[in-house]
Design an enzyme around this catalytic site. Structure first.
Site, PDB file in Angstrom:
ATOM      1  N   SER A 104     -55.223 -14.776  33.406  1.00 31.02           N
ATOM      2  CA  SER A 104     -55.502 -15.981  34.181  1.00 31.02           C
ATOM      3  C   SER A 104     -54.868 -15.845  35.554  1.00 31.02           C
ATOM      4  CB  SER A 104     -54.926 -17.210  33.472  1.00 31.02           C
ATOM      5  OG  SER A 104     -54.897 -18.331  34.343  1.00 31.02           O
ATOM      6  N   TYR A 135     -47.605 -21.885  29.537  1.00 33.22           N
ATOM      7  CA  TYR A 135     -48.823 -21.082  29.711  1.00 33.22           C
ATOM      8  C   TYR A 135     -48.644 -20.098  30.863  1.00 33.22           C
ATOM      9  CZ  TYR A 135     -53.736 -19.994  30.689  1.00 33.22           C
ATOM     10  OH  TYR A 135     -54.924 -19.348  30.912  1.00 33.22           O
TER      11      TYR A 135
END
Length: 313
Positions: A178, A191
């Site tokens: 990501s 995250y």
């Protein structure tokens, strides 16, 4: 007599567009042939991106090993792939249960993967767990769980396939990461931390295994958009709130099919690092490096605005 500029320019644009289209079509055709007979492992193959990848690589003639946590979903994907493809030109996929949240089971899963064909040519680490919450609301157990899935799982799997790749002096490991592995935004602490960790691991791995002919690629993308239309709040940012606009752009959706095609291109062209993002996230990455204080101030202002909005409801 020379043609006027107003006539030449449109013709030049049309010819350039035509050449570009033909070039892309040729590259797309060649990319499929390059994966033929290759042993390709896809983790979380039943996800949107994983499924799109499975269809692309299967049509290209790859020997697929599809991994997932649910046998029923893997079988459904298997049926979909085998029903739509010519069995004379494709290979029936192998199915392996693999759960990154259960690290103790990874050794058996890796052994099963290697037993399928005895080697792995391409490993696509696609699994991910997302989490959005204030730091104080995230338990240690949840922190560990997200680190297992986003960091320890991919890194353990990469280590598992390395011996055969090193012995054959070839292989390609792809991390579908990501953009938050490069840029942290509020309310994604666990995250972003897991994505930063796995990005660093694969960056180190890339340089360590290059001498063995092994390619390591990372693809940093923004939010996976599976909806038919972008959410309304992403179309028009709140007026006067710069932070809200930046936050919305940082999670601007990428279609699963677009990401899957990028993964295929990355494998065939042996790209080492890809950032699949719109201009605003790219600008934010530069701000993080060149003007970090400014970016931090903007993001902090966005947090204050969101807290104030919650209090006014």
């Amino acid at each position: 007599m020379s043609l006027p500029f107003v006539v030449v320019l449109p013709l030049l644009i049309i010819v350039t567009a035509g050449v570009y289209y033909v070039y892309n079509e040729v590259i797309h055709f060649m990319s499929r042939s390059l994966v033929r007979n290759k042993v390709v492992v896809i983790t979380d193959a039943v996800s949107g991106v994983g499924t799109e990848c499975a269809h692309l690589f299967h049509k290209g003639g790859a020997r697929l090993i599809l991994c997932g946590t649910t046998w029923d979903k893997l079988e459904s994907l298997y049926d979909s792939l085998t029903n739509e493809a010519d069995p004379r030109e494709t290979f029936a996929p192998k199915l392996v249960i693999m759960d990154f949240s259960d690290i103790d089971s990874m050794e058996d899963a890796m052994s099963e993967v290697l037993e399928c064909y005895g080697c792995v040519d391409v490993l696509i680490c696609n699994s991910s767990m997302k989490l959005k919450a204030p730091v104080q609301n995230i338990s240690l157990e949840l922190d560990r769980n997200i680190m297992d899935i986003n960091y320890f799982g991919p890194s353990t799997l990469a280590k598992g396939v390395l011996p055969t790749m090193i012995s054959r002096r070839s292989g390609h490991i792809v991390l579908v990461n990501s953009i938050q592995g490069k840029l942290a935004i509020p309310f994604r602490s666990s995250y972003a931390a897991s994505k930063h960790a796995v990005q660093a691991f694969f960056d180190c791995l890339r340089t360590e295994v290059e001498e063995y002919g092994i390619v390591v690629s990372t693809i940093s993308h923004t939010f996976i958009n599976v909806s038919e239309l972008p959410p309304a709040e992403e179309q028009i940012p709140k007026p006067g709130i710069l932070a809200a606009y930046i936050a919305s752009q940082l999670t601007h959706g990428v279609r699963p099919s677009v990401l899957a095609n990028e993964i295929m291109e990355t494998v065939n062209r042996k790209r080492k690092e890809v950032v699949l993002a719109h201009p605003i996230p790219r600008v934010a990455l530069y701000l993080r490096s060149l003007f970090p204080s400014f970016l931090f101030a903007v993001l902090a202002a966005g947090v204050k605005d969101s807290v104030l909005a919650e209090q006014m409801k």
